[in-house]
Design an enzyme around this catalytic site. Structure first.
Site, PDB file in Angstrom:
ATOM      1  N   GLY A 156       0.173  -1.847  -0.466  1.00  0.00           N
ATOM      2  CA  GLY A 156      -0.638  -1.046   0.467  1.00  0.00           C
ATOM      3  C   GLY A 156      -1.852  -1.855   0.857  1.00  0.00           C
ATOM      4  O   GLY A 156      -1.832  -3.092   0.828  1.00  0.00           O
ATOM      5  N   ARG A 157      -2.916  -1.144   1.205  1.00  0.00           N
ATOM      6  CA  ARG A 157      -4.143  -1.831   1.594  1.00  0.00           C
ATOM      7  C   ARG A 157      -4.683  -2.697   0.459  1.00  0.00           C
ATOM      8  O   ARG A 157      -5.029  -3.860   0.651  1.00  0.00           O
ATOM      9  CB  ARG A 157      -5.208  -0.792   1.979  1.00  0.00           C
ATOM     10  N   ILE A 158      -4.762  -2.096  -0.737  1.00  0.00           N
ATOM     11  CA  ILE A 158      -5.374  -2.832  -1.853  1.00  0.00           C
ATOM     12  C   ILE A 158      -4.475  -3.980  -2.297  1.00  0.00           C
ATOM     13  O   ILE A 158      -4.936  -5.114  -2.470  1.00  0.00           O
ATOM     14  CB  ILE A 158      -5.704  -1.879  -3.027  1.00  0.00           C
ATOM     15  N   SER A 239      -4.729   0.902 -10.668  1.00  0.00           N
ATOM     16  CA  SER A 239      -4.231   2.026  -9.857  1.00  0.00           C
ATOM     17  C   SER A 239      -4.415   3.344 -10.596  1.00  0.00           C
ATOM     18  O   SER A 239      -5.478   3.963 -10.489  1.00  0.00           O
ATOM     19  CB  SER A 239      -2.778   1.784  -9.458  1.00  0.00           C
ATOM     20  N   ARG A 240      -3.410   3.763 -11.347  1.00  0.00           N
ATOM     21  CA  ARG A 240      -3.535   4.946 -12.189  1.00  0.00           C
ATOM     22  C   ARG A 240      -2.882   4.630 -13.531  1.00  0.00           C
ATOM     23  O   ARG A 240      -1.841   3.977 -13.591  1.00  0.00           O
ATOM     24  CB  ARG A 240      -2.838   6.154 -11.555  1.00  0.00           C
ATOM     25  N   GLU A 269      -7.335   9.397 -19.593  1.00  0.00           N
ATOM     26  CA  GLU A 269      -8.768   9.101 -19.479  1.00  0.00           C
ATOM     27  C   GLU A 269      -9.593  10.314 -19.881  1.00  0.00           C
ATOM     28  O   GLU A 269      -9.232  11.426 -19.497  1.00  0.00           O
ATOM     29  CB  GLU A 269      -9.108   8.730 -18.032  1.00  0.00           C
ATOM     30  N   HIS A 287     -12.597   2.712 -15.496  1.00  0.00           N
ATOM     31  CA  HIS A 287     -12.285   3.229 -14.145  1.00  0.00           C
ATOM     32  C   HIS A 287     -13.459   2.996 -13.183  1.00  0.00           C
ATOM     33  O   HIS A 287     -13.992   3.939 -12.596  1.00  0.00           O
ATOM     34  CB  HIS A 287     -11.897   4.722 -14.195  1.00  0.00           C
TER      35      HIS A 287
HETATM   36  C1  GLV Z   1     -10.211   5.790  -7.670  1.00  0.00           C
HETATM   37  O1  GLV Z   1      -9.472   5.642  -8.607  1.00  0.00           O
HETATM   38  C2  GLV Z   1      -9.740   6.279  -6.410  1.00  0.00           C
HETATM   39  O2  GLV Z   1      -8.586   6.708  -6.295  1.00  0.00           O
HETATM   40  O3  GLV Z   1     -10.531   6.246  -5.462  1.00  0.00           O
HETATM   41  C1  GLV Z   2      -4.977   2.317  -1.198  1.00  0.00           C
HETATM   42  O1  GLV Z   2      -6.000   2.333  -0.531  1.00  0.00           O
HETATM   43  C2  GLV Z   2      -3.908   1.397  -0.903  1.00  0.00           C
HETATM   44  O2  GLV Z   2      -3.282   1.595   0.167  1.00  0.00           O
HETATM   45  O3  GLV Z   2      -3.697   0.460  -1.664  1.00  0.00           O
END
Ligand code: GLV
Ligand code: GLV
Length: 323
Positions: A156-158, A239-240, A269, A287
């Site tokens: 994705g974006r990140i 991410s999560r 968490e 986080h």
């Molecule tokens: C942080 O974990 C977010 O999803 O912005």
């Molecule tokens: C979240 O912003 C992603 O698209 O990775």
């Protein structure tokens, strides 16, 4: 119009809401409200909007506590804390804060990748403990990132921004796994698509996770998948937490199945899997991947910019589409 904010966030977004003449109530304690406390707070007034955090579990019971609210604006890009089916059923709009945190999270991902490779946390602890007695050729040897293979899970974006840093900054070879192939990206970065996550895990020196938490990504990384990674490989997660089976990872790190890991997110968490805190081959941050002053302020403004149109009967720019 009345807005409830479940915890203090940077002022810039609050100011935007107040400039509209909205009444803004903020949880006065700087802690996560329990479910009971949140319900009680929401029932106090007929709020039109709620600005909530990833630490708030939002579902039918919460929506029922504030039936006047048209929108829950999540102060996060991820929204796995919100039950979307319940939101749809209750006709509540959900928004998130994508884009503004991409660069910051990618920077933190690299901070973690560099720190685990160059043993920065261990070295800091060592030096501050007064153990540095003179330069030594074999002291705290790390691993180079440059020219290695970076495996991006979730482009994705990140994920794309992390790939950008890897290629432009460190001449890394990028391989990626995603539900969608992106041939433009492949051309631009000389990247290679992997049809399944196993193929990526076998080949990558660094695996960086950038998928949202979904039923299909929960425990995507488990004991079996860790076992096919290279023993020299590092795993990074911004991410999560639940994308990784944390107990399996702790076991793999203890037994040196992989070389190391760096984690910003955890399954339960703020609790950690027991034993993780004792390992030198893992770096843990609480986080904070999006936690810069600039980005947290932008997220605050973005949440406000989602609430305002929603309360003016327009579509908020970051409306989460619920299928
Ligand atoms: C942080 O974990 C977010 O999803 O912005
Ligand atoms: C979240 O912003 C992603 O698209 O990775």
């Amino acid at each position: 119009m009345k807005v409830y904010v479940t915890r203090m966030i940077p002022q810039s977004g609050i100011n935007k809401l107040k400039a509209k003449g909205y009444e803004v109530d903020i949880n006065p304690s700087d802690k996560v409200l329990s479910r009971k406390e949140l319900i009680k707070a929401l029932k106090k007034k007929q709020y039109d909007a709620v600005l909530c955090l990833l630490t708030d579990k939002i579902d039918k019971e919460i929506f029922d506590a504030v039936p006047t609210a048209k929108i829950f604006a999540n102060y996060a890009v991820g929204y796995d804390n919100i039950n979307l089916n319940d939101a749809k059923e209750k006709n509540v709009m959900i928004t998130n804060t994508p884009g503004v945190l991409t660069e910051t999270v990618a920077e933190h991902t690299f901070a973690l990748m560099l720190a685990i490779s160059h043993r920065v946390a261990e070295a800091d602890k060592f030096t501050k403990a007064g153990k540095y007695k003179g330069w030594a050729p074999m002291l705290l040897l790390g691993t180079d990132l440059s020219h290695k293979t970076l495996g991006i899970v979730g482009l994705g974006r990140i994920g794309s921004r992390v790939a950008y840093h890897g290629v432009k900054g460190f001449d890394m070879k990028v391989i990626y796994y995603d539900v969608k192939r992106n041939e433009d990206f492949e051309r631009e970065f000389g990247a290679e698509f992997k049809e399944n996550v196993g193929d990526l895990l076998k080949e990558a020196d660094y695996v960086s996770i950038h998928v949202p938490l979904l039923d299909s990504t929960r425990h995507l990384i488990n004991r079996q998948r860790l076992s096919i990674m290279k023993p020299s490989a590092y795993l990074i997660n911004t991410s999560r937490g639940s994308v990784i089976n944390e107990a399996d990872l702790a076991e793999a790190l203890k037994n040196k199945i992989i070389k190391g890991a760096a984690l910003d997110v955890f399954e339960k968490e703020p609790e950690l899997t027991k034993g993780l805190e004792k390992l030198d081959n893992v770096i843990l941050t609480p986080h904070i991947a999006s936690a810069t002053e600039e980005t947290r302020s932008k997220m605050s403004e973005m949440a406000a910019d989602n609430i305002i149109p929603a309360l003016e009967n327009q579509t908020p720019p970051n409306l989460v589409k619920i299928s």
